[in-house]
Write a protein that holds these residues in place. Structure first.
Motif, PDB file in Angstrom:
ATOM      1  N   THR A  22       0.826  -1.213   0.000  1.00 16.12           N
ATOM      2  CA  THR A  22       0.000   0.000   0.000  1.00 16.12           C
ATOM      3  C   THR A  22       0.856   1.258   0.000  1.00 16.12           C
ATOM      4  O   THR A  22       0.612   2.196  -0.772  1.00 16.12           O
ATOM      5  CB  THR A  22      -0.929   0.000   1.228  1.00 16.12           C
ATOM      6  OG1 THR A  22      -1.799  -1.133   1.169  1.00 16.12           O
ATOM      7  CG2 THR A  22      -1.759   1.275   1.289  1.00 16.12           C
ATOM      8  N   ILE A  23       1.884   1.296   0.875  1.00 14.66           N
ATOM      9  CA  ILE A  23       2.759   2.469   0.952  1.00 14.66           C
ATOM     10  C   ILE A  23       3.530   2.640  -0.351  1.00 14.66           C
ATOM     11  O   ILE A  23       3.683   3.761  -0.860  1.00 14.66           O
ATOM     12  CB  ILE A  23       3.722   2.343   2.144  1.00 14.66           C
ATOM     13  CG1 ILE A  23       2.940   2.383   3.470  1.00 14.66           C
ATOM     14  CG2 ILE A  23       4.773   3.454   2.122  1.00 14.66           C
ATOM     15  CD1 ILE A  23       3.785   2.084   4.695  1.00 14.66           C
ATOM     16  N   PHE A  24       3.988   1.535  -0.910  1.00 17.10           N
ATOM     17  CA  PHE A  24       4.750   1.594  -2.159  1.00 17.10           C
ATOM     18  C   PHE A  24       3.875   2.127  -3.293  1.00 17.10           C
ATOM     19  O   PHE A  24       4.291   3.028  -4.046  1.00 17.10           O
ATOM     20  CB  PHE A  24       5.289   0.208  -2.507  1.00 17.10           C
ATOM     21  CG  PHE A  24       6.186   0.182  -3.705  1.00 17.10           C
ATOM     22  CD1 PHE A  24       7.522   0.526  -3.607  1.00 17.10           C
ATOM     23  CD2 PHE A  24       5.679  -0.172  -4.960  1.00 17.10           C
ATOM     24  CE1 PHE A  24       8.351   0.518  -4.726  1.00 17.10           C
ATOM     25  CE2 PHE A  24       6.503  -0.192  -6.082  1.00 17.10           C
ATOM     26  CZ  PHE A  24       7.839   0.159  -5.962  1.00 17.10           C
ATOM     27  N   ALA A  25       2.675   1.611  -3.424  1.00 16.40           N
ATOM     28  CA  ALA A  25       1.781   2.061  -4.495  1.00 16.40           C
ATOM     29  C   ALA A  25       1.431   3.533  -4.335  1.00 16.40           C
ATOM     30  O   ALA A  25       1.397   4.294  -5.317  1.00 16.40           O
ATOM     31  CB  ALA A  25       0.511   1.210  -4.513  1.00 16.40           C
ATOM     32  N   GLY A  81       8.701  -6.057 -10.321  1.00 18.23           N
ATOM     33  CA  GLY A  81       7.455  -6.723  -9.957  1.00 18.23           C
ATOM     34  C   GLY A  81       6.604  -5.868  -9.036  1.00 18.23           C
ATOM     35  O   GLY A  81       5.375  -5.812  -9.170  1.00 18.23           O
ATOM     36  N   ALA A  82       7.261  -5.202  -8.091  1.00 14.01           N
ATOM     37  CA  ALA A  82       6.538  -4.318  -7.176  1.00 14.01           C
ATOM     38  C   ALA A  82       5.893  -3.172  -7.945  1.00 14.01           C
ATOM     39  O   ALA A  82       4.759  -2.756  -7.645  1.00 14.01           O
ATOM     40  CB  ALA A  82       7.476  -3.781  -6.108  1.00 14.01           C
ATOM     41  N   LEU A  83       6.591  -2.652  -8.966  1.00 19.05           N
ATOM     42  CA  LEU A  83       6.032  -1.572  -9.783  1.00 19.05           C
ATOM     43  C   LEU A  83       4.848  -2.075 -10.604  1.00 19.05           C
ATOM     44  O   LEU A  83       3.846  -1.363 -10.778  1.00 19.05           O
ATOM     45  CB  LEU A  83       7.110  -0.999 -10.706  1.00 19.05           C
ATOM     46  CG  LEU A  83       8.054   0.013 -10.071  1.00 19.05           C
ATOM     47  CD1 LEU A  83       9.212   0.341 -11.012  1.00 19.05           C
ATOM     48  CD2 LEU A  83       7.300   1.295  -9.712  1.00 19.05           C
ATOM     49  N   ASP A  84       4.947  -3.291 -11.110  1.00 18.27           N
ATOM     50  CA  ASP A  84       3.813  -3.862 -11.852  1.00 18.27           C
ATOM     51  C   ASP A  84       2.588  -3.950 -10.954  1.00 18.27           C
ATOM     52  O   ASP A  84       1.466  -3.621 -11.384  1.00 18.27           O
ATOM     53  CB  ASP A  84       4.173  -5.245 -12.387  1.00 18.27           C
ATOM     54  CG  ASP A  84       5.174  -5.193 -13.544  1.00 18.27           C
ATOM     55  OD1 ASP A  84       5.313  -4.112 -14.156  1.00 18.27           O
ATOM     56  OD2 ASP A  84       5.816  -6.230 -13.813  1.00 18.27           O
ATOM     57  N   ARG A  85       2.787  -4.375  -9.707  1.00 16.91           N
ATOM     58  CA  ARG A  85       1.649  -4.507  -8.787  1.00 16.91           C
ATOM     59  C   ARG A  85       1.091  -3.131  -8.430  1.00 16.91           C
ATOM     60  O   ARG A  85      -0.122  -2.957  -8.291  1.00 16.91           O
ATOM     61  CB  ARG A  85       2.075  -5.262  -7.525  1.00 16.91           C
ATOM     62  CG  ARG A  85       2.489  -6.701  -7.786  1.00 16.91           C
ATOM     63  CD  ARG A  85       2.643  -7.510  -6.508  1.00 16.91           C
ATOM     64  NE  ARG A  85       3.700  -7.025  -5.635  1.00 16.91           N
ATOM     65  CZ  ARG A  85       4.981  -7.375  -5.737  1.00 16.91           C
ATOM     66  NH1 ARG A  85       5.378  -8.191  -6.721  1.00 16.91           N
ATOM     67  NH2 ARG A  85       5.883  -6.920  -4.881  1.00 16.91           N
ATOM     68  N   ALA A  86       2.000  -2.131  -8.273  1.00 18.47           N
ATOM     69  CA  ALA A  86       1.544  -0.772  -7.965  1.00 18.47           C
ATOM     70  C   ALA A  86       0.756  -0.196  -9.138  1.00 18.47           C
ATOM     71  O   ALA A  86      -0.305   0.416  -8.957  1.00 18.47           O
ATOM     72  CB  ALA A  86       2.737   0.120  -7.633  1.00 18.47           C
ATOM     73  N   ASN A  87       1.261  -0.398 -10.357  1.00 13.84           N
ATOM     74  CA  ASN A  87       0.569   0.112 -11.538  1.00 13.84           C
ATOM     75  C   ASN A  87      -0.800  -0.533 -11.710  1.00 13.84           C
ATOM     76  O   ASN A  87      -1.737   0.078 -12.241  1.00 13.84           O
ATOM     77  CB  ASN A  87       1.410  -0.117 -12.789  1.00 13.84           C
ATOM     78  CG  ASN A  87       2.617   0.811 -12.860  1.00 13.84           C
ATOM     79  OD1 ASN A  87       2.622   1.876 -12.252  1.00 13.84           O
ATOM     80  ND2 ASN A  87       3.646   0.396 -13.603  1.00 13.84           N
ATOM     81  N   ALA A  88      -0.921  -1.785 -11.267  1.00 14.36           N
ATOM     82  CA  ALA A  88      -2.189  -2.501 -11.415  1.00 14.36           C
ATOM     83  C   ALA A  88      -3.285  -1.916 -10.526  1.00 14.36           C
ATOM     84  O   ALA A  88      -4.476  -2.027 -10.862  1.00 14.36           O
ATOM     85  CB  ALA A  88      -1.989  -3.982 -11.101  1.00 14.36           C
ATOM     86  N   ILE A 131       9.981  -8.360   4.667  1.00 14.49           N
ATOM     87  CA  ILE A 131       9.124  -7.370   4.006  1.00 14.49           C
ATOM     88  C   ILE A 131       9.966  -6.517   3.050  1.00 14.49           C
ATOM     89  O   ILE A 131       9.529  -6.204   1.936  1.00 14.49           O
ATOM     90  CB  ILE A 131       8.409  -6.494   5.050  1.00 14.49           C
ATOM     91  CG1 ILE A 131       7.598  -7.356   6.012  1.00 14.49           C
ATOM     92  CG2 ILE A 131       7.506  -5.480   4.378  1.00 14.49           C
ATOM     93  CD1 ILE A 131       7.016  -6.578   7.189  1.00 14.49           C
ATOM     94  N   TYR A 132      11.149  -6.152   3.483  1.00 11.21           N
ATOM     95  CA  TYR A 132      12.087  -5.377   2.649  1.00 11.21           C
ATOM     96  C   TYR A 132      12.435  -6.155   1.385  1.00 11.21           C
ATOM     97  O   TYR A 132      12.362  -5.618   0.268  1.00 11.21           O
ATOM     98  CB  TYR A 132      13.331  -5.081   3.481  1.00 11.21           C
ATOM     99  CG  TYR A 132      14.521  -4.497   2.753  1.00 11.21           C
ATOM    100  CD1 TYR A 132      14.615  -3.126   2.516  1.00 11.21           C
ATOM    101  CD2 TYR A 132      15.571  -5.313   2.327  1.00 11.21           C
ATOM    102  CE1 TYR A 132      15.730  -2.585   1.867  1.00 11.21           C
ATOM    103  CE2 TYR A 132      16.683  -4.787   1.696  1.00 11.21           C
ATOM    104  CZ  TYR A 132      16.760  -3.411   1.465  1.00 11.21           C
ATOM    105  OH  TYR A 132      17.854  -2.900   0.836  1.00 11.21           O
ATOM    106  N   ASP A 133      12.787  -7.419   1.535  1.00 13.97           N
ATOM    107  CA  ASP A 133      13.198  -8.218   0.387  1.00 13.97           C
ATOM    108  C   ASP A 133      12.069  -8.411  -0.613  1.00 13.97           C
ATOM    109  O   ASP A 133      12.306  -8.488  -1.828  1.00 13.97           O
ATOM    110  CB  ASP A 133      13.717  -9.583   0.857  1.00 13.97           C
ATOM    111  CG  ASP A 133      15.071  -9.502   1.544  1.00 13.97           C
ATOM    112  OD1 ASP A 133      15.770  -8.484   1.341  1.00 13.97           O
ATOM    113  OD2 ASP A 133      15.421 -10.440   2.284  1.00 13.97           O
ATOM    114  N   ALA A 134      10.827  -8.493  -0.127  1.00 17.11           N
ATOM    115  CA  ALA A 134       9.693  -8.717  -1.017  1.00 17.11           C
ATOM    116  C   ALA A 134       9.504  -7.568  -2.007  1.00 17.11           C
ATOM    117  O   ALA A 134       9.063  -7.785  -3.137  1.00 17.11           O
ATOM    118  CB  ALA A 134       8.415  -8.916  -0.198  1.00 17.11           C
ATOM    119  N   ILE A 135       9.853  -6.355  -1.595  1.00 17.75           N
ATOM    120  CA  ILE A 135       9.739  -5.196  -2.481  1.00 17.75           C
ATOM    121  C   ILE A 135      11.057  -4.914  -3.182  1.00 17.75           C
ATOM    122  O   ILE A 135      11.138  -4.854  -4.414  1.00 17.75           O
ATOM    123  CB  ILE A 135       9.290  -3.944  -1.698  1.00 17.75           C
ATOM    124  CG1 ILE A 135       7.902  -4.148  -1.091  1.00 17.75           C
ATOM    125  CG2 ILE A 135       9.331  -2.704  -2.594  1.00 17.75           C
ATOM    126  CD1 ILE A 135       6.778  -4.156  -2.083  1.00 17.75           C
TER     127      ILE A 135
END
Length: 344
Positions: free
Chosen positions: A275-278, A310-317, A300-304
């Motif tokens: 949520t914070i990243f998006a 991949g994190a950007l793809d999820r944020a853009n979605a 949590i750090y490693d996942a982003i």
């Protein structure tokens, strides 16, 4: 007359260890490390401060002054009073050969600098623009110092608050001295902390905020082209991952004042990180403001950070079309503090 004479005589006979607080340009209660000294050490600081203010090269100590107390006092004086711009770090403590445990005199070395008034004027000008609670003021001072100062290795051992704020050049000591002076003139208890970081001698700041000891390192956050906030109002546990002080500061510490917690940018779960990243990506696209966040755990750090594309793809979605980030981007990571900085 006899009673008056007796009163004056009694006052003259009082122990030297009853000096008032040093006549600093800020409230003496903001001298954080000074408050941790013993009453005798504080009295010696007061005595020495008066002598240094008048450029006395040799200052006699009261009879019976312990050498260790004198050393603690003079060390604090040369390291933690940014307004004494004419004072160098060179000094000598004298003692009698048959009583080495007692100190008799301190000899100090001065430079030709005479810019204390200009320094105080510059600091007061910055302070007038600082608004909000003490936590917000520390953030403001941190950003101001990073903006105004260029890290200059050639000044190692020669820098102070004056070189930082008047010349715009310093190494870690100058950054930390400038932060101390700014905080104190704003009524925030603050001091320079000396120690080791990344295998090198280093200096940063400790300040008392809301009854908690917090730490800020403006030097490490000044990355030339960008100002990071990975080291703003940290807890002792957080800063101790990379910074090791030469002394203990006996005060409770927690992360209630830490920059990312205060601004809602601390991800304490995987869902919160997404949520914070998006949200940060959306702000970056719309305003150009960089995304900064801290992660509570390594997983949590490693996942982003481990898969930013991949994190950007999820944020853009999940973001609307006008808040989606495509194309090139820049990022900085801090694996020790689990922080991410993302910009275009």
């Amino acid at each position: 007359m006899r009673r008056l004479f007796c009163l004056l005589l009694c006052l003259l006979m009082l122990p030297v260890f009853a000096f008032a607080a040093p006549q600093t340009p800020y409230d003496p209660s903001t001298l954080l490390r000074y408050s941790f000294l013993s009453p005798k050490q504080q009295a010696l600081v007061d005595l020495l401060y008066q002598g240094v203010a008048g450029r006395a090269e040799s200052i006699a100590l009261p009879e019976g002054a312990a050498y260790d107390d004198a050393e603690a006092a003079v060390e604090l004086l040369v390291k933690d009073f940014p307004e004494l711009t004419h004072l160098t770090g060179q000094y000598a403590i004298s003692y009698y050969q048959n009583t080495p445990q007692s100190a008799t005199r301190v000899t100090l070395v001065y430079n030709d600098t005479d810019d204390a008034e200009a320094l105080l004027a510059a600091v007061r000008a910055i302070c007038t623009d600082a608004i909000g609670a003490p936590v917000q003021k520390v953030e403001f001072f941190h950003d101001a110092v990073c903006r105004l100062v260029t890290y200059t290795p050639e000044l190692y051992g020669l820098d102070g608050a004056n070189t930082a704020l008047l010349q715009g050049q310093a190494v870690c000591n100058g950054y930390a001295q400038a932060m101390s002076l700014l905080c104190r003139l704003a009524g925030i208890p603050c001091s320079v902390v000396s120690g080791n970081a990344a295998g090198n001698n280093h200096a940063w700041n400790a300040m008392e905020l809301n009854g908690s000891l917090s730490f800020t390192d403006a030097t490490w956050d000044d990355q030339n082209d960008v100002t990071l906030h990975s080291h703003v109002n940290m807890s002792l546990e957080q800063i101790s991952r990379t910074h090791f002080a030469n002394e203990d500061l006996p005060f409770a510490s927690d992360d209630r004042n830490e920059y990312f917690r205060v601004h809602g940018l601390l991800a304490e779960s995987a869902a919160e990180a997404e949520t914070i990243f998006a949200s940060g990506v959306s702000t970056l696209v719309k305003t150009g403001a960089p995304l900064e966040m801290r992660f509570a755990t390594r997983n949590i750090y490693d996942a982003i950070v481990g898969d930013l594309d991949g994190a950007l793809d999820r944020a853009n979605a999940v973001n609307p079309s006008d808040a989606q980030l495509y194309g090139s981007y820049s990022f900085r990571t801090d694996g020790d503090q689990l922080c991410l900085y993302l910009s275009r």
